[in-house]
Structures are given as C-alpha cells and as structure tokens.
Design a protein around this motif. Structure first.
Motif, mmCIF file in Angstrom:
data_model
loop_
_atom_site.group_PDB
_atom_site.id
_atom_site.type_symbol
_atom_site.label_atom_id
_atom_site.label_comp_id
_atom_site.label_asym_id
_atom_site.label_seq_id
_atom_site.Cartn_x
_atom_site.Cartn_y
_atom_site.Cartn_z
ATOM 1 N N PRO A 293 -4.213 -14.919 28.087
ATOM 2 C CA PRO A 293 -3.249 -15.895 27.550
ATOM 3 C C PRO A 293 -2.713 -16.799 28.665
ATOM 4 O O PRO A 293 -2.855 -16.488 29.849
ATOM 5 N N SER A 294 -2.085 -17.895 28.258
ATOM 6 C CA SER A 294 -1.467 -18.801 29.234
ATOM 7 C C SER A 294 0.030 -18.833 28.971
ATOM 8 O O SER A 294 0.465 -18.767 27.816
ATOM 9 N N TRP A 295 0.785 -18.997 30.043
ATOM 10 C CA TRP A 295 2.236 -19.130 29.895
ATOM 11 C C TRP A 295 2.552 -20.579 29.552
ATOM 12 O O TRP A 295 2.140 -21.496 30.278
ATOM 13 N N MET A 296 3.212 -20.794 28.411
ATOM 14 C CA MET A 296 3.589 -22.150 27.991
ATOM 15 C C MET A 296 5.063 -22.321 28.333
ATOM 16 O O MET A 296 5.940 -21.852 27.577
ATOM 17 N N GLU A 297 5.320 -22.971 29.433
ATOM 18 C CA GLU A 297 6.694 -23.077 29.934
ATOM 19 C C GLU A 297 7.604 -23.772 28.922
ATOM 20 O O GLU A 297 8.738 -23.324 28.678
ATOM 21 N N SER A 298 7.102 -24.836 28.291
ATOM 22 C CA SER A 298 7.961 -25.593 27.367
ATOM 23 C C SER A 298 8.341 -24.757 26.143
ATOM 24 O O SER A 298 9.425 -24.926 25.581
ATOM 25 N N GLN A 299 7.457 -23.865 25.727
ATOM 26 C CA GLN A 299 7.748 -23.035 24.541
ATOM 27 C C GLN A 299 8.234 -21.635 24.915
ATOM 28 O O GLN A 299 8.536 -20.827 24.038
ATOM 29 N N LYS A 300 8.243 -21.373 26.204
ATOM 30 C CA LYS A 300 8.699 -20.064 26.706
ATOM 31 C C LYS A 300 7.954 -18.916 26.017
ATOM 32 O O LYS A 300 8.572 -17.948 25.527
ATOM 33 N N LYS A 301 6.651 -19.025 26.004
ATOM 34 C CA LYS A 301 5.859 -17.938 25.415
ATOM 35 C C LYS A 301 4.457 -17.916 26.023
ATOM 36 O O LYS A 301 3.984 -18.919 26.568
ATOM 37 N N PHE A 302 3.805 -16.759 25.896
ATOM 38 C CA PHE A 302 2.393 -16.659 26.267
ATOM 39 C C PHE A 302 1.590 -16.956 25.010
ATOM 40 O O PHE A 302 1.918 -16.458 23.920
ATOM 41 N N LYS A 303 0.555 -17.766 25.177
ATOM 42 C CA LYS A 303 -0.283 -18.103 24.022
ATOM 43 C C LYS A 303 -1.724 -17.762 24.370
ATOM 44 O O LYS A 303 -2.251 -18.168 25.422
ATOM 45 N N CYS A 304 -2.367 -17.000 23.482
ATOM 46 C CA CYS A 304 -3.766 -16.648 23.729
ATOM 47 C C CYS A 304 -4.669 -17.713 23.119
ATOM 48 O O CYS A 304 -4.527 -18.046 21.934
ATOM 49 N N PRO A 305 -5.612 -18.250 23.927
ATOM 50 C CA PRO A 305 -6.460 -19.334 23.426
ATOM 51 C C PRO A 305 -7.532 -18.857 22.436
ATOM 52 O O PRO A 305 -8.104 -19.667 21.721
ATOM 53 N N CYS A 306 -7.786 -17.554 22.392
ATOM 54 C CA CYS A 306 -8.907 -17.072 21.556
ATOM 55 C C CYS A 306 -8.584 -17.046 20.060
ATOM 56 O O CYS A 306 -9.289 -17.654 19.265
ATOM 57 N N HIS A 307 -7.521 -16.368 19.678
ATOM 58 C CA HIS A 307 -7.211 -16.274 18.242
ATOM 59 C C HIS A 307 -5.732 -16.527 17.969
ATOM 60 O O HIS A 307 -5.218 -16.153 16.920
ATOM 61 N N GLY A 308 -5.080 -17.107 18.946
ATOM 62 C CA GLY A 308 -3.718 -17.589 18.707
ATOM 63 C C GLY A 308 -2.569 -16.598 18.811
ATOM 64 O O GLY A 308 -1.457 -16.898 18.358
ATOM 65 N N SER A 309 -2.778 -15.444 19.401
ATOM 66 C CA SER A 309 -1.649 -14.507 19.541
ATOM 67 C C SER A 309 -0.583 -15.092 20.456
ATOM 68 O O SER A 309 -0.899 -15.774 21.438
ATOM 69 N N GLY A 310 0.666 -14.796 20.130
ATOM 70 C CA GLY A 310 1.777 -15.267 20.947
ATOM 71 C C GLY A 310 2.631 -14.091 21.395
ATOM 72 O O GLY A 310 2.758 -13.084 20.689
ATOM 73 N N TYR A 311 3.187 -14.207 22.607
ATOM 74 C CA TYR A 311 4.000 -13.124 23.185
ATOM 75 C C TYR A 311 5.249 -13.730 23.811
ATOM 76 O O TYR A 311 5.203 -14.815 24.390
ATOM 77 N N TYR A 312 6.340 -12.997 23.751
ATOM 78 C CA TYR A 312 7.550 -13.406 24.468
ATOM 79 C C TYR A 312 7.320 -13.178 25.967
ATOM 80 O O TYR A 312 6.367 -12.506 26.373
ATOM 81 N N ILE A 313 8.267 -13.656 26.766
ATOM 82 C CA ILE A 313 8.144 -13.499 28.225
ATOM 83 C C ILE A 313 8.074 -12.015 28.624
ATOM 84 O O ILE A 313 7.467 -11.648 29.629
#
Ligand code: FES
Length: 192
Positions: free
Chosen positions: A119-139
C-alpha cells in the motif's frame, strides 16, 4: 611303433605348448581385467571423495544470500516529526517507521493483509491505500475498507545503545481482525 611313440610324444608336446600359451593368455587377460577393475575402483573412490569434499567445503562456505538484515537501525527519534509515516525503509526492508501525534513510534510491515501488495501512504487522506484491490488502512494499520481481512503487522522497535531507533523483524505483532494493534500490542509502541 617307434613312429607311433614319436607321434604320441609329439602330440603331447604340442598340447603342452598350447596349454602354456593358453594359460599365459588367460593370465594376461585376468591381469588386464584386474587392472581395469583397479582403475574403476580408484576412479570411483576419487570421484566419491571429490563430491564429498565439495559438499564439505560448501558446508563451511555457504552461498552468500543477499537478503536484507532482519535487524536494522533507522536513525534517531528526533529525525521523525510526530504524525508522520516514513517510507524510506520500505523498499529495502519492507517496513514503514511511523510516529504518532503523541510522539510514540511503531514499525509496520509494508504489506497488505489481503494478497500482499504494497500500500501507499496518502498524506492528504491520512490513510494507507492498496493499489491492488483498494483496501484502506488508518495510520495505525487498522483496515477499514476493501477486502483486507485484518490490520497490518508490526515489528518490534526499540532504542539501540547508540541512541538510534532499531527495528527487529524477528519479533512480529500480527494484525488481528477488527482490533486496533495499539491496544492489542502496547509493547509494539515505543515512547521515546
Ligand atoms: S492485495 Fe491489497 S487489497 Fe488486495
């Protein structure tokens, strides 16, 4: 009669000569067979010793594995502003160093718990986003969207003797479904 005697003697002599020649030939043949077997025997022995010798040496000189160290230092606490995700060690060590707003640190494995993408850290959204199937994680690594089944895993982080932060990947805190790792594993947090 005399002739007959000579004839008999002559036959005997010839037979004896033939016998001797035959024996000599047999002897030579058995000598050369013995020599051949000898060579095969030595050859096999030398081959056997060579293979075992190589295996023995290999045991002492194992192949060099270019694997990243499982314990590594990541600089001093002051290098990390609160509320930041540091991806500097992601490529080499598969680890993010995260400092929460309250100043505490933790080290998280940069690996989605769905199928293992990064996953990548999306600073503007303050979350980790996985590019494969869209999972999101908090910091903190807790999953909140997409197919990820659980929070991301953490590694032990501590302060080394020289004052640097040190990550130890041999000690892992696996993410639990629906649970916040800060609460499940308070020992994964380092207050420095
Ligand atoms: S691997 Fe990350 S969402 Fe599938």
């Amino acid at each position: 009669m005399q002739d007959d005697k000579e004839l008999v003697t002559g036959h005997h002599g010839e037979a004896a000569t033939h016998g001797t020649a035959h024996a000599a030939a047999g002897q030579a043949e058995s000598d050369s067979r013995r020599q051949f077997l000898n060579r095969v025997g030595w050859g096999s022995l030398i081959g056997f010793l060579a293979i075992n010798g190589a295996a023995f040496l290999r045991f002492f000189y194992p192949r060099v594995l270019f694997e990243p160290a499982s314990r590594f230092k990541v600089g001093f606490p002051a290098d990390y502003p609160p509320g930041t995700v540091n991806s500097q060690y992601q490529k080499e060590f598969g680890t993010w160093i995260i400092r929460l707003q309250d100043g505490s640190f933790f080290a998280m494995e940069s690996k989605c718990t769905h199928l293992g993408c990064t996953p990548s850290w999306m600073e503007s959204q303050k979350k980790f986003k996985c590019p494969c199937h869209g999972s999101g994680y908090y910091i903190t690594g807790l999953n909140f969207e997409g197919p990820a089944p659980r929070a991301m895993d953490r590694f032990k982080i501590s302060i080394a003797e020289d004052g640097q932060l040190q990550v130890d990947k041999t000690i892992k805190y696996p993410g639990i479904p629906g649970k916040e790792s800060n609460e499940v594993y308070p020992q994964s947090l380092l207050r420095a």
